[in-house]
Design a protein around this motif. Structure first.
Motif, short mmCIF file in Angstrom:
data_model
loop_
_atom_site.label_atom_id
_atom_site.label_comp_id
_atom_site.label_asym_id
_atom_site.label_seq_id
_atom_site.Cartn_x
_atom_site.Cartn_y
_atom_site.Cartn_z
N LYS A 40 -0.75 5.00 1.50
CA LYS A 40 -0.51 3.96 0.62
C LYS A 40 0.01 4.07 -0.34
O LYS A 40 0.75 2.61 -0.81
N ASN B 95 -6.64 -0.37 3.20
CA ASN B 95 -4.93 -1.28 2.37
C ASN B 95 -3.70 0.14 3.86
O ASN B 95 -3.09 -0.48 4.68
N ALA B 96 -4.77 0.97 4.60
CA ALA B 96 -4.56 1.99 5.40
C ALA B 96 -3.98 1.26 6.96
O ALA B 96 -3.90 2.38 7.72
#
Lengths: 122, 216
Positions: A40, B95-96
């Motif tokens: 991230k 997000n990932a």
């Protein structure tokens, strides 16, 4: 991808693993959490992670390591160390030195007291 | 005669008064210390991640997505067209997670998801992958013998049903949209979600039935 068939035999039936915990020990969760955090934050990409972990798992299968969750998370840890070394100033020697510091701290801390490191800048 | 061996006594003392973690645990502690010192992570966010993924984020998020798709045809169409955007409407997209594709089971098609390379998995909506998903045996056999793997999970797929195996990557992950069970028209979205199993969203489960029917 070629996987060593001997791993198939070492494994209990897949369905018997269905209720197994997702982590057997706290370090496994911590390693995965650090990997996800570093993806991230952009230290390395999701693709870097996937490719390096895939390579490590392949090597593990080729060694005919037992096909277990412990083996999987050992590959996760190895991959994490490798990618951190590749993408930051933290190298293997520093990791090993800090690991020794933690071992000493555990050995020198009486049972029941919190184990801490005397932090020095690294 | 009792001998006094200082070294042995010291070793015994260490053994009794320390609870030395495993080699892997020590290496992880070393990494965390170094990464925090370099400002690359902070301990609080790691603790929060672990708490979230061990307690809060599990397959129920995926089950809510499936139940909404069963209940809302417009959402189902958006979900199948662009899984990431539709799931983002519910605020679940991590997000990932990379791009997420939703693949729909039908009467004639059954979908099964695997990551042959490592263990890519849509964990922002399904939580951490189950132990078997990460096993080398599953990663190799799901492609080589999907019907055999399904049979092992108690899922018998007749020969007139096509089995499609989807290989996940870091950039493209999959969620199976199972078929809605019959006689569930009166159920609320939350009640529908309770019928959805984690395995049905990976593909190692197929026929979801109401719990009362199981008891009967």
């Amino acid at each position: 991808m070629k996987l060593n068939d001997s791993n198939d035999k070492a494994l209990k039936p897949l369905v018997d693993m269905d209720g197994d915990p997702i982590f057997d020990e706290a370090w496994q969760a911590q390693a995965l959490a650090m990997a996800d955090s570093l993806v991230k934050s952009g230290l390395f990409s999701a693709n870097d992670w996937s490719n390096a972990l895939g390579q490590s798992l392949k090597e593990s299968a080729n060694r005919a390591d037992i096909d277990s969750q412990l083996t999987y998370y050992q590959s996760v840890l190895k991959t994490l160390e490798q990618l951190i070394a590749d993408h930051s100033e933290i190298d293997a020697a520093l990791m090993d030195s800090k690991r020794q510091d933690w071992e000493k701290a555990y050995l020198n801390t009486p049972h029941g007291q919190p184990v801490t490191l005397d932090e020095k800048p690294c | 005669m009792v001998e006094f061996n200082a070294k042995k006594v010291a070793e015994l003392h260490h053994h009794l008064h320390s609870h030395l973690p495993s080699e892997s645990a020590l290496r992880v502690k070393a990494l965390e210390t170094l990464l925090v010192a370099k400002g690359l992570i902070n301990s609080e966010s790691i603790d929060a991640w672990i708490e979230a993924y061990t307690e809060d984020i599990g397959p129920k998020r995926g089950a809510q997505v499936v139940a909404k798709a069963w209940n809302d045809e417009d959402f189902r169409q958006r979900l199948v067209q662009d899984g990431s955007s539709a799931i983002d409407e519910l605020g679940y997209l991590g997000n990932a997670t990379g791009h997420l594709k939703v693949i729909e089971n039908t009467k004639s098609v059954h979908n099964l998801v695997v990551c042959t390379l490592c263990s890519c998995y849509p964990f922002s909506i399904l939580g951490i992958a189950p132990a078997w998903y990460k096993a080398a045996a599953y990663r190799s056999r799901a492609v080589r013998d999907p019907r055999g793997v399904l049979a092992e999970f108690g899922v018998q797929i007749s020969n007139d049903i096509e089995v499609r195996v989807w290989d996940s990557t870091a950039e493209l992950r999959y969620l199976v949209l199972p078929q809605r069970p019959s006689n569930t028209e009166a159920l609320s979205e939350d009640e529908l979600a309770s019928l959805v199993t984690r395995n049905s969203m990976i593909g190692t489960d197929r026929d979801l039935i109401k719990k009362e029917e199981v008891k009967a």
